[in-house]
Design a protein around this motif. Structure first.
Motif, PDB file in Angstrom:
ATOM      1  N   THR A 187       0.943  -0.993  -0.104  1.00  0.00           N
ATOM      2  CA  THR A 187       0.043  -0.134   0.071  1.00  0.00           C
ATOM      3  C   THR A 187       0.851   1.311   0.007  1.00  0.00           C
ATOM      4  O   THR A 187       0.561   2.228  -0.494  1.00  0.00           O
ATOM      5  CB  THR A 187      -0.765   0.097   1.132  1.00  0.00           C
ATOM      6  OG1 THR A 187      -1.894  -1.344   1.386  1.00  0.00           O
ATOM      7  CG2 THR A 187      -1.762   1.212   1.374  1.00  0.00           C
ATOM      8  N   ALA A 199       0.266   2.953  -3.161  1.00  0.00           N
ATOM      9  CA  ALA A 199      -0.768   4.122  -3.141  1.00  0.00           C
ATOM     10  C   ALA A 199      -0.294   5.286  -2.573  1.00  0.00           C
ATOM     11  O   ALA A 199      -0.483   6.590  -2.738  1.00  0.00           O
ATOM     12  CB  ALA A 199      -2.198   3.531  -2.548  1.00  0.00           C
ATOM     13  N   ALA A 200       0.285   5.258  -1.256  1.00  0.00           N
ATOM     14  CA  ALA A 200       0.498   6.283  -0.278  1.00  0.00           C
ATOM     15  C   ALA A 200       1.526   7.421  -0.894  1.00  0.00           C
ATOM     16  O   ALA A 200       1.466   8.371  -1.156  1.00  0.00           O
ATOM     17  CB  ALA A 200       0.711   5.845   1.114  1.00  0.00           C
ATOM     18  N   PRO A 223       2.956   7.337  -3.981  1.00  0.00           N
ATOM     19  CA  PRO A 223       2.568   7.957  -5.140  1.00  0.00           C
ATOM     20  C   PRO A 223       1.429   9.131  -5.211  1.00  0.00           C
ATOM     21  O   PRO A 223       1.447   9.967  -6.058  1.00  0.00           O
ATOM     22  CB  PRO A 223       1.886   6.701  -6.085  1.00  0.00           C
ATOM     23  CG  PRO A 223       2.698   5.491  -5.758  1.00  0.00           C
ATOM     24  CD  PRO A 223       2.892   5.851  -4.159  1.00  0.00           C
ATOM     25  N   ALA A 224       0.582   9.119  -4.400  1.00  0.00           N
ATOM     26  CA  ALA A 224      -0.151  10.002  -3.976  1.00  0.00           C
ATOM     27  C   ALA A 224       0.528  11.427  -3.474  1.00  0.00           C
ATOM     28  O   ALA A 224      -0.311  12.485  -3.679  1.00  0.00           O
ATOM     29  CB  ALA A 224      -1.185   9.654  -2.735  1.00  0.00           C
ATOM     30  N   LEU A 225       1.552  11.495  -3.243  1.00  0.00           N
ATOM     31  CA  LEU A 225       2.440  12.695  -2.985  1.00  0.00           C
ATOM     32  C   LEU A 225       2.732  13.389  -4.140  1.00  0.00           C
ATOM     33  O   LEU A 225       3.031  14.494  -4.098  1.00  0.00           O
ATOM     34  CB  LEU A 225       3.569  12.497  -2.112  1.00  0.00           C
ATOM     35  CG  LEU A 225       3.152  11.635  -0.590  1.00  0.00           C
ATOM     36  CD1 LEU A 225       4.757  11.130   0.135  1.00  0.00           C
ATOM     37  CD2 LEU A 225       2.488  12.283   0.228  1.00  0.00           C
TER      38      LEU A 225
END
Length: 451
Positions: free
Chosen positions: A34, A38-39, A41-43
């Motif tokens: 995760t 997700a976490a 790359p969300a930045l």
């Protein structure tokens, strides 16, 4: 002290510790995946806001990840050797997992797997680095051994794949040096040393000079330069001061008014013509009497003397048998060199050059074929042998004072440089990171072991 309980897996099913191990490793894998898919790359969109927003987002991700890992550590404390110290377990799993993941991404990209750019592979493999770190912290030597062997095995496979990936070290150095591997030749020439000693010893490429400095004949040249006479500044012998005149160690005025000047590397005569002072200076290898006779013939230049010069009228020329005149740029004047091109380092220099076949070496030269791809090339100021070897022409050129047989033998004995020789001579590309340096070292280990 109680013995450390082992984590066992029965054939008929998992023991209670075994189930907790699977829960811990499964939760760690899920959290690691995760984080990577997700976490983190969300930045990326926060970059449009600014680095401050990125740092805040990263801090939030780290805190949430550490908190979830702490819950995993507390709920499965009985299966890890750090059950009483969940904070340390969280730090090791999070930091170690991220470090291994970063290394794994770069490593797989280098060997062509491209895990970092493949969402499916990242989803499947993203949590593996965190699982390996957590596995090393399990109770019992069997699971720790399994995790250690898995880590060592992956590293071993990665090292082999890295050594075989990308360009080899020699190719990379040749590329950085902008050199074609086909033209990388070396040679040893008896009585000569390479100007560039990168290959070591007498082996070299490019230019060669006589090993005995006394074998280099002195340069012979004469320059005729005129300067305006300005002011009343006078030299030691009463001649007008000129910028073109050498710093004289001695001087003497001769009949007719010419002043002989002798410096450290040049000597010659200075005379006055109207409002201009003229110096006729030669190297110390040029005879003084020759300079004296030349000075007596001093006259303004004409188009016939310097047909390529646009403004010959403000220059002076002299008569120098055996020498050839050509205009000088800085300082402006007329220079004379031996018509037979003898004297000086250029007359005894030797050069090795290798070019991809296709250029005609006989342009503006007289050629004599000696068979088997060997051609003797004669030019006004040099001569050479050119040998066709496959798709390259190996040429060895020398000044007019170099023996023809020496050039012929050198052209025949020139050979392609070995990998060890190229590694010794060519510098590595700059700005390499740790992985590039590791790959270069891995690629040179077999060659070093067999040498």
């Amino acid at each position: 002290m109680d013995a450390e309980p082992d984590v066992t897996v029965a054939w008929g099913g998992l023991s209670t510790p075994g189930r907790r191990v699977l829960v811990q490793l499964g939760a760690v894998w899920l959290l690691g995946t995760t984080l990577l898919t997700a976490a983190i790359p969300a930045l990326a969109p926060l970059l449009f806001v600014g680095w401050g927003a990125v740092l805040v987002g990263l801090l939030v991700v780290v805190v949430l990840g550490a908190g979830l890992l702490w819950l995993i550590a507390r709920s499965t404390a009985s299966v890890t050797v750090l059950g009483a110290r969940p904070g340390l377990w969280v730090l090791l799993v999070l930091a170690g997992g991220l470090a291994l993941a970063r290394l794994g991404w770069r490593w797989t990209d280098e060997v062509g797997l491209g895990v970092s750019s493949d969402a499916t592979l990242t989803l499947l493999l993203g949590g593996v680095p965190f699982v390996l770190v957590a596995g090393l912290l399990l109770r019992g030597w069997r699971p720790r051994l399994a995790a250690g062997l898995a880590l060592v095995g992956l590293l071993g496979v990665g090292l082999v794949a890295l050594a075989r990936s990308g360009p080899d070290e020699v190719t990379e150095r040749l590329r950085y040096a902008a050199q074609d591997r086909r033209t990388a030749y070396v040679v040893e020439i008896p009585g000569y040393r390479p100007v560039d000693s990168a290959y070591g010893g007498a082996l070299g490429a490019g230019e060669f000079a006589p090993a005995d400095p006394s074998a280099v004949p002195p340069a012979r040249y004469v320059n005729v330069i005129a300067d305006p006479v300005v002011g009343d500044a006078r030299g030691e012998c009463g001649q007008p001061h000129l910028d073109a005149a050498p710093a004289a160690e001695s001087c003497a005025t001769e009949p007719g008014g010419a002043v002989y000047l002798r410096g450290v590397v040049e000597h010659g005569y200075q005379i006055t013509r109207g409002d201009r002072g003229v110096v006729v200076l030669g190297s110390l290898a040029v005879d003084r009497d020759l300079l004296r006779r030349a000075t007596r013939t001093l006259r303004p230049a004409t188009v016939g003397d310097l047909p390529t010069e646009e403004r010959p009228a403000d220059l002076f020329v002299v008569d120098l048998p055996g020498y050839r005149a050509q205009p000088l740029g800085i300082p402006r004047g007329v220079g004379y060199g031996p018509a037979d091109h003898t004297g000086g380092a250029a007359s005894v220099r030797v050069g090795l050059s290798v070019t991809v076949a296709g250029q005609d070496p006989c342009v503006q030269a007289a050629c004599t074929s000696e068979g088997a791809g060997l051609t003797y090339v004669r030019r006004e100021d040099s001569h050479a042998y050119v040998l066709r070897r496959g798709d390259v022409d190996v040429g060895v050129t020398g000044g007019v004072s170099v023996g023809r047989e020496l050039l012929r033998d050198a052209a025949l004995s020139a050979r392609p440089a070995s990998e060890d020789e190229l590694l010794r001579a060519l510098p590595p590309p700059p700005d390499r990171d740790l992985l590039d340096r590791l790959r270069a070292w891995l690629q040179t280990v077999p060659a070093a072991a067999t040498s």
